[in-house]
Design a protein around this motif. Structure first.
Motif, PDB file in Angstrom:
ATOM      1  N   ALA A  98       0.720  -1.253  -0.221  1.00  0.00           N
ATOM      2  CA  ALA A  98      -0.081  -0.246  -0.034  1.00  0.00           C
ATOM      3  C   ALA A  98       0.733   1.199   0.005  1.00  0.00           C
ATOM      4  N   GLY A  99       1.794   1.059  -0.705  1.00  0.00           N
ATOM      5  CA  GLY A  99       2.944   2.555  -0.857  1.00  0.00           C
ATOM      6  C   GLY A  99       2.301   3.118  -2.491  1.00  0.00           C
ATOM      7  N   SER A 100       2.753   3.708  -2.555  1.00  0.00           N
ATOM      8  CA  SER A 100       2.390   4.879  -4.163  1.00  0.00           C
ATOM      9  C   SER A 100       1.235   4.037  -4.951  1.00  0.00           C
ATOM     10  N   ALA A 101       2.517   3.010  -5.583  1.00  0.00           N
ATOM     11  CA  ALA A 101       2.409   2.012  -6.773  1.00  0.00           C
ATOM     12  C   ALA A 101       0.437   1.676  -6.126  1.00  0.00           C
ATOM     13  N   GLY A 102       1.123   1.003  -4.728  1.00  0.00           N
ATOM     14  CA  GLY A 102      -0.184  -0.024  -4.268  1.00  0.00           C
ATOM     15  C   GLY A 102      -1.641   0.934  -4.127  1.00  0.00           C
ATOM     16  N   VAL A 160      -3.467  -5.620   0.237  1.00  0.00           N
ATOM     17  CA  VAL A 160      -2.641  -6.043   1.060  1.00  0.00           C
ATOM     18  C   VAL A 160      -0.987  -5.263   1.545  1.00  0.00           C
ATOM     19  N   GLU A 161      -1.245  -5.017   3.201  1.00  0.00           N
ATOM     20  CA  GLU A 161      -0.477  -3.945   3.297  1.00  0.00           C
ATOM     21  C   GLU A 161      -0.208  -4.501   4.879  1.00  0.00           C
ATOM     22  N   ARG A 162       1.913  -5.014   5.063  1.00  0.00           N
ATOM     23  CA  ARG A 162       2.052  -5.883   6.432  1.00  0.00           C
ATOM     24  C   ARG A 162       3.083  -4.281   7.592  1.00  0.00           C
ATOM     25  N   ASP A 163       2.226  -2.909   6.984  1.00  0.00           N
ATOM     26  CA  ASP A 163       2.861  -2.202   7.936  1.00  0.00           C
ATOM     27  C   ASP A 163       2.125  -0.909   7.399  1.00  0.00           C
ATOM     28  N   GLU A 173       0.956 -10.226   6.652  1.00  0.00           N
ATOM     29  CA  GLU A 173       2.258 -10.503   5.580  1.00  0.00           C
ATOM     30  C   GLU A 173       1.726 -11.753   4.629  1.00  0.00           C
ATOM     31  N   ALA A 174       1.610 -10.605   2.817  1.00  0.00           N
ATOM     32  CA  ALA A 174       1.311 -11.892   1.826  1.00  0.00           C
ATOM     33  C   ALA A 174       2.070 -12.151   1.023  1.00  0.00           C
ATOM     34  N   ARG A 175       1.788 -13.553   0.748  1.00  0.00           N
ATOM     35  CA  ARG A 175       2.732 -14.843   0.567  1.00  0.00           C
ATOM     36  C   ARG A 175       1.952 -15.118  -1.079  1.00  0.00           C
TER      37      ARG A 175
END
Length: 732
Positions: free
Chosen positions: A247-251, A268-271, A349-351
């Protein structure tokens, strides 16, 4: 001899040779009937002087193919009749390939440069395809006799295919067709027409042979993907149209676009939402830069007759301002906002466990498409003696509670320059170490020199062309002191004492823990994900964008890629778009700011792109003079003789804002003439764009027309006053 003179000489030579060919009537002599009528005479000449006739034939064939003259087919028949199948095939195969390569080089020399300048955007995507699959495409075209070989020679010369690649592929690809015609030449006397050589059945056979490499490549790729997909269970249905990882700029942009077109999206964002840009990058760094500029302005106020003295810097207060800025921007990127847009925000955490399944904790999300936007993190050099826990990076810098008295910054790129200058302005003694010979190694030398001068004036110690070797204890300089050992290009070494060390040597992609290895998704040599120009990975439903892909790890570059990745994922069955970086702007927010869009001089020279340079000094700009910000310049690269912009570099106060004018111009194909015709407010920094256009226009003024105007006005002055006709009625 200049390039233009060489082009003119080649053009004139080719034109004279082509004219001589037609004036001499050779085109009328090269007919099937003439060859059949003179076959016996040709064979007699060859029997009497085999080397002379063979060598002359080779040179003639090469020249005709090189000049793209008609008659190559008939010469091939003649070669088969004269030399037989074996020697004929050998001679004609090499002569035709050499001639084709000559035509390729002539077209490249005469036309590629001008066409690339005129159609840079279109040819850029073509050249990327040529780089990837050019040999295969050329081989396919050579195998299909429906495409005239001389057209292929000329068109390929306009691309950036390597000459050696063109030669060997042509040598191999033309061999089957050459063999057919040479073999037909052995029966020259019985041929009734050229159409008898290539029957419809033979043409279809050649077409099938020519299409075979493309079909084979497609089949191989399909088999690879089928095998990869077969190893996993494909769901019968899907929970989502798109799952975005990160979930940064691109996401965030990818999720926003997908939800806007009513696709079902999971993010999905882990942080923390917002990624590096909001939490550790763009927002906090610009807040720090603003605080540092306030301290610098206080020191410089005496230039304007205002005496404030040395400012008192409260580092905790500075960091409070930084975190306040983050808190105010955070709602724009919050889970609440995106849930309001219809995005299912999932924390964890995505996998990837299959190409269609993303595991987040105990939950498995199924999706038709997955977009990986996992970002990047600061890279840390593994120097001997370094303590990773004490190293400052752009991630942990924002927790500082005390100003470092002696700070060493490793890395002279944008991050190193921005943060190094900021801490120097806040009161640290800063030393900046850069392995390249200049700061901002991607920029032109004169651009870097301007910034280097400003940093030195502010007390930043620059160690350019120096490599960091190791960290050593420095107890004699204080309990917290350490020493950085650096090595110069000449092998000499020196030591820099520091209290804290800031690592700013770039960023590495976050690819670990995503399950990519099990899916066969590779990374490039620099650690970024390997995707094609449409941002698709090995799997047709897995895409990637942002810092995890590169090559430009910038927030707006991530957003630009995110649009392409999302649109290609959702609508790629109908149309896929390749990413173009031709008009991608980049700004280093130092003081002076450094901004660029398009080509720099360094890049233009490396690519062999001809250009004209227009440079406007900000010391000529009224607003910059009034504000005391007259350090810097605007540099515009244009197509020689034309006003089309190839690139622009701006160094100075507010360069990032001024760059927007040139970015818009390049994006919308607006030339300098139209920039000059645009009214800009006075006095403003934006006038620098118009002034640059004015300098270009002055360099291209019509001298001959101006000369005639001078004569005209001189004639008017000499002819005396003009007698005007009074149209009013006479007074009584």
């Amino acid at each position: 001899m200049s390039l233009a003179q060489r082009r003119l000489w080649i053009l004139v030579s080719v034109a004279l040779l082509v004219a001589a060919f037609f004036i001499s009537g050779a085109h009328q002599w090269l007919t099937l009937d003439n060859l059949k009528a003179n076959q016996t005479e040709f064979q007699r000449w060859f029997g009497e002087r085999p080397l002379l006739v063979g060598g002359g034939f080779f040179l003639l064939y090469t020249l005709m193919a090189g000049l793209s003259l008609p008659g190559a087919t008939l010469l091939t028949l003649l070669g088969g009749a004269l030399f037989g199948f074996g020697w004929g095939l050998l001679i004609i195969s090499f002569a035709s390939t050499l001639g084709a390569t000559l035509a390729f080089v002539i077209a490249r020399t005469l036309a590629r440069g001008p066409l690339e300048r005129r159609f840079a955007a279109q040819l850029d995507s073509i050249n990327r395809g040529i780089q990837r699959e050019g040999a295969l495409y050329l081989f396919t075209l050579r195998l299909i006799p429906l495409f005239p070989f001389f057209v292929i020679n000329l068109v390929m010369g306009l691309t950036r295919m390597k000459v050696v690649t063109f030669y060997w592929v042509s040598q191999l690809g033309m061999l089957p067709g050459t063999a057919v015609f040479v073999n037909a030449g052995r029966e020259l006397g019985s041929l009734e027409s050229l159409s008898g050589i290539l029957s419809p059945t033979l043409i279809v056979s050649f077409v099938l042979i020519g299409l075979f490499p493309l079909v084979a490549r497609w089949v191989v790729d399909a088999i690879k993907r089928h095998r990869l997909a077969k190893a996993y269970h494909r769901p019968q249905g899907f929970d989502y149209d798109v799952v975005v990882i990160g979930a940064g700029s691109a996401g965030l942009v990818a999720s926003y676009i997908a939800s806007a077109v009513k696709a079902r999206v999971a993010l999905v964002e882990r942080d923390a939402m917002g990624g590096d840009c909001l939490n550790t990058g763009c927002v906090p760094s610009k807040a720090l830069i603003r605080a540092a500029r306030a301290a610098h302005e206080a020191r410089q106020a005496k230039r304007f007759g205002v005496h404030l003295g040395e400012p008192e810097v409260d580092v905790r207060g500075v960091m409070a301002h930084v975190h306040d800025a983050i808190a105010k921007v955070a709602p724009h990127d919050s889970p609440a906002r995106y849930r309001g847009l219809g995005v299912d925000v999932v924390h964890g955490e995505a996998r990837l466990q299959t190409p269609w399944e993303v595991r987040v904790g105990e939950r498995v999300l199924t999706s038709r498409h997955v977009i990986i936007a996992s970002g990047a993190r600061p890279r840390v050099l593994p120097l001997p003696g370094i303590d990773a826990e004490e190293i400052l990076t752009s991630d942990n810098l924002w927790q500082l509670e005390r100003l470092p008295e002696r700070l060493v910054v490793i890395g002279g790129g944008p991050i190193g320059c921005e943060l190094g200058q900021s801490f120097a302005r806040l009161g640290s003694r800063v030393h900046l170490v850069e392995e390249a010979a200049q700061l901002l190694p991607r920029e032109d030398r004169d651009v870097a020199e301007t910034l280097e001068g400003a940093l030195r004036e502010e007390g930043v110690g620059l160690h350019l062309g120096c490599r960091a070797l190791a960290v050593e204890p420095g107890p004699s300089h204080g309990p917290q002191a350490k020493v950085l050992v650096i090595e110069r290009a000449d092998g000499s070494r020196s030591r820099i004492v520091f209290d804290r060390l800031l690592m700013a040597v770039g960023r590495q992609a976050n690819v670990e823990g995503l399950g990519l290895e099990a899916l066969g998704i590779a990374t490039r040599s620099n650690g970024t994900l390997d995707v094609d120009d449409t941002l698709r990975s090995l799997h047709p439903n897995i895409w990637a964008c942002g810092d995890v892909v590169g090559p430009y790890q910038l927030t707006h570059a991530s957003a630009h890629q995110a649009w392409h990745a999302t649109v290609n994922a959702l609508f790629g069955e109908l149309k896929r778009f390749s990413v173009s970086y031709r008009a991608l702007p980049a700004v280093t927010f130092s003081d002076p700011e450094v901004a660029r869009v398009g080509l720099s001089e360094r890049e233009a020279k490396a690519r062999g792109t001809a250009y004209e340079l227009t440079r406007y000094e900000l010391s000529e700009l009224d607003r910059a003079i009034a504000d005391g910000h007259d350090r810097g310049f605007v540099k515009v690269l244009t197509v020689p003789g034309k006003d089309r912009i190839l690139g622009a570099s701006v160094v100075g106060h507010g360069a990032g804002e001024l760059l927007a004018t040139f970015t818009l111009a390049m994006t919308r194909n607006i030339g300098l003439n139209k920039l000059l015709a645009t009214i800009h407010p006075y006095p403003s920094y934006s006038e620098a764009a118009k002034a640059s256009a004015g300098l270009w226009k002055n360099a291209h003024k019509p001298e001959r027309l101006l000369g005639w105007l001078a004569r005209y006005f001189g004639w008017r002055r000499r002819s005396g006053r003009l007698h005007l006709i009074d149209t009013h009625e006479e007074r009584p």
